[in-house]
Motif scaffolding. Sequence first.
Motif, mmCIF file in Angstrom:
data_model
loop_
_atom_site.group_PDB
_atom_site.id
_atom_site.type_symbol
_atom_site.label_atom_id
_atom_site.label_comp_id
_atom_site.label_asym_id
_atom_site.label_seq_id
_atom_site.Cartn_x
_atom_site.Cartn_y
_atom_site.Cartn_z
ATOM 1 N N GLY A 368 -65.505 44.689 -20.332
ATOM 2 C CA GLY A 368 -65.149 46.073 -20.055
ATOM 3 C C GLY A 368 -64.460 46.296 -18.724
ATOM 4 N N ARG A 369 -64.044 45.211 -18.069
ATOM 5 C CA ARG A 369 -63.363 45.321 -16.778
ATOM 6 C C ARG A 369 -61.967 44.691 -16.883
ATOM 7 N NH1 ARG A 369 -66.030 48.601 -13.293
ATOM 8 N NH2 ARG A 369 -65.511 47.356 -11.465
ATOM 9 N N GLN A 370 -61.072 45.103 -16.009
ATOM 10 C CA GLN A 370 -59.762 44.467 -15.903
ATOM 11 C C GLN A 370 -59.705 43.686 -14.590
ATOM 12 O OE1 GLN A 370 -56.614 47.409 -15.768
ATOM 13 N NE2 GLN A 370 -57.926 48.868 -14.696
ATOM 14 N N TYR A 371 -58.791 42.726 -14.539
ATOM 15 C CA TYR A 371 -58.772 41.802 -13.406
ATOM 16 C C TYR A 371 -57.351 41.575 -12.893
ATOM 17 C CZ TYR A 371 -63.668 40.721 -14.142
ATOM 18 O OH TYR A 371 -65.033 40.818 -14.233
ATOM 19 N N SER A 372 -57.190 41.665 -11.585
ATOM 20 C CA SER A 372 -55.917 41.286 -10.972
ATOM 21 C C SER A 372 -55.788 39.771 -11.027
ATOM 22 C CB SER A 372 -55.848 41.776 -9.529
ATOM 23 O OG SER A 372 -56.846 41.132 -8.731
ATOM 24 N N VAL A 373 -54.558 39.298 -11.144
ATOM 25 C CA VAL A 373 -54.299 37.875 -11.359
ATOM 26 C C VAL A 373 -53.475 37.327 -10.197
ATOM 27 C CG1 VAL A 373 -53.267 36.161 -12.882
ATOM 28 C CG2 VAL A 373 -54.349 38.209 -13.859
ATOM 29 N N ARG A 374 -53.998 36.336 -9.526
ATOM 30 C CA ARG A 374 -53.296 35.641 -8.449
ATOM 31 C C ARG A 374 -53.009 34.214 -8.890
ATOM 32 N NH1 ARG A 374 -50.226 36.353 -3.789
ATOM 33 N NH2 ARG A 374 -50.495 34.548 -2.415
ATOM 34 N N ASP A 375 -51.731 33.825 -8.886
ATOM 35 C CA ASP A 375 -51.330 32.467 -9.232
ATOM 36 C C ASP A 375 -51.401 31.614 -7.961
ATOM 37 O OD1 ASP A 375 -49.713 30.074 -9.681
ATOM 38 O OD2 ASP A 375 -49.048 31.044 -11.528
ATOM 39 N N LEU A 376 -52.261 30.587 -7.963
ATOM 40 C CA LEU A 376 -52.508 29.796 -6.758
ATOM 41 C C LEU A 376 -51.444 28.737 -6.510
ATOM 42 C CD1 LEU A 376 -56.390 29.351 -7.105
ATOM 43 C CD2 LEU A 376 -55.107 31.138 -5.907
ATOM 44 N N TRP A 377 -50.486 28.593 -7.421
ATOM 45 C CA TRP A 377 -49.367 27.672 -7.179
ATOM 46 C C TRP A 377 -48.074 28.404 -6.834
ATOM 47 C CZ3 TRP A 377 -49.518 23.066 -5.490
ATOM 48 C CH2 TRP A 377 -50.584 22.215 -5.814
ATOM 49 N N THR A 378 -47.799 29.506 -7.510
ATOM 50 C CA THR A 378 -46.592 30.270 -7.154
ATOM 51 C C THR A 378 -46.875 31.219 -5.988
ATOM 52 O OG1 THR A 378 -47.084 32.042 -8.736
ATOM 53 C CG2 THR A 378 -45.776 30.161 -9.541
ATOM 54 N N HIS A 379 -48.147 31.404 -5.674
ATOM 55 C CA HIS A 379 -48.578 32.294 -4.578
ATOM 56 C C HIS A 379 -48.072 33.718 -4.815
ATOM 57 C CE1 HIS A 379 -49.824 28.584 -2.700
ATOM 58 N NE2 HIS A 379 -48.584 28.148 -2.697
ATOM 59 N N THR A 380 -48.221 34.155 -6.049
ATOM 60 C CA THR A 380 -47.773 35.494 -6.415
ATOM 61 C C THR A 380 -48.905 36.251 -7.098
ATOM 62 O OG1 THR A 380 -46.923 34.652 -8.531
ATOM 63 C CG2 THR A 380 -45.363 34.814 -6.695
ATOM 64 N N ASP A 381 -48.865 37.577 -6.955
ATOM 65 C CA ASP A 381 -49.768 38.455 -7.692
ATOM 66 C C ASP A 381 -49.075 38.825 -8.995
ATOM 67 O OD1 ASP A 381 -51.770 38.529 -5.672
ATOM 68 O OD2 ASP A 381 -50.572 39.987 -4.554
ATOM 69 N N ASN A 382 -49.721 38.493 -10.115
ATOM 70 C CA ASN A 382 -49.079 38.611 -11.423
ATOM 71 C C ASN A 382 -49.702 39.699 -12.286
ATOM 72 O OD1 ASN A 382 -47.597 36.516 -10.488
ATOM 73 N ND2 ASN A 382 -48.257 35.021 -12.003
ATOM 74 N N GLY A 383 -49.857 40.891 -11.707
ATOM 75 C CA GLY A 383 -50.313 42.023 -12.497
ATOM 76 C C GLY A 383 -51.801 41.985 -12.798
ATOM 77 N N THR A 384 -52.157 42.639 -13.900
ATOM 78 C CA THR A 384 -53.560 42.807 -14.267
ATOM 79 C C THR A 384 -53.795 42.267 -15.667
ATOM 80 O OG1 THR A 384 -53.688 44.806 -12.908
ATOM 81 C CG2 THR A 384 -55.419 44.484 -14.542
ATOM 82 N N ALA A 385 -54.870 41.522 -15.826
ATOM 83 C CA ALA A 385 -55.258 41.009 -17.137
ATOM 84 C C ALA A 385 -56.328 41.901 -17.735
ATOM 85 C CB ALA A 385 -55.777 39.583 -17.015
#
Length: 434
Positions: A368-385
Amino acid sequence: MFSFPAWVATVGLVALGSLNIVHALNNGVAKLPILGYNTWNAYQCNIDENLLLTTAKLMKSLGLQAAGYEYVNIDDCWAEKNRTAEGNIIEDQVRFKNGMKKLTQQIHALGLKTGIYGDSGWFTCAGYPGSYGNEVRDAQTFANMGFDYLKYDNCAIPYDNITRQGIVGKYQRMSDALIQVGKAVGKNFVFSLCEWGWSQVWLWGAQLGHSWRTTGDISTQWESLTSIINFNSFLTQATNFYGRNDMDMLQLGNGGLTFEESKSHFTAWALMKSPLLIGTNLSAITPEILGILTNKEILAINQDPVVGTSISPFRWGVNPDWTSNDTHPAQYWSGQAQFGTVFMLLNTLNEPSTMTFNLTESPFIRAGRQYSVRDLWTHTDNGTAVRTFTAKDVPPHGVIALLLKDAGDEPAGLYPACSVWWQCTDKNGTRVGG
């Protein structure tokens, strides 16, 4: 390839985790995995004092020290082939002509620490003096030389009628010697057991040392990495603060691995909280390999001061869950981290693969929660899952490493009411839909 019954594997993992937490050797050093350098992979016996000092200086100038790598460890072949008349091990008088004590002082002056190699048998694996029967004497020698760390191998074991004890007792002798000498000189040694996992060292290693080898030696082939990852996937609960499954040295930059395989190698070792000991010729290291070794976001997970546990598989992927397969280990992993939940997606196939999972397959994600996504190789924030995550076209033998952080309630009105709809019912007992 074989499958463990799920209940057997689960019970085993819980038992391992409990043992480690209760019996971890907490003597004030090596709470976190060791980061450093070891001479064996790149040089084997071709070592001398100039090489070690040059390597230490390169660790500083290349930014490895700043990234957290602090140990410069000498492996086998450093000693004379025979002890002195008084019974002491001494350094090779030609290759280390200025003495180990001066060398360790020079390395310490650079702000680094030093490690040495020994063996629990009559001889080391390369035929140099082992420490059986001389544990206290040799521990004192290592202290006098100025070393902070001891890698202790398992070759040339004495006959049973001499040892009259199991493998635990053989390593206990040096563990006790290091404690005895350490108290006398005011030093706590890092003790690394190189026992290769033949006697289930992950069950007892934490009582004696800060890390323990779980498998045989690593090679520069992808199949060697997958075999080690597969074996350790069933032992992840044995690692925690002050005690680590040691998956062997890093083979990045030694040939044999592609760039993507090198990333997978480093990611798996780091997120499974193995010690990270570089085995590359630093004089010839490429910017690409250096970039992998100094990925600060991956290293931050390995060195997490709040969460000491490893990632673990939540789904095997190619094979049914709990399947042991040296060429196709588990593909979907997660674990706790100080600031969120860390995920590793490992493509073990020889072709690109789209990899997807339901967030709540990980036990550390809240429904029931959403999660922000951080890519640890591209070092980018990739929206919300929301409910699921998909990584498209993961390269052959490649890896995805993510940090997911709670970003609040999932959007209202999603259908069905549960992401895993077949597990949920309304309070009147009816299914929620699907």
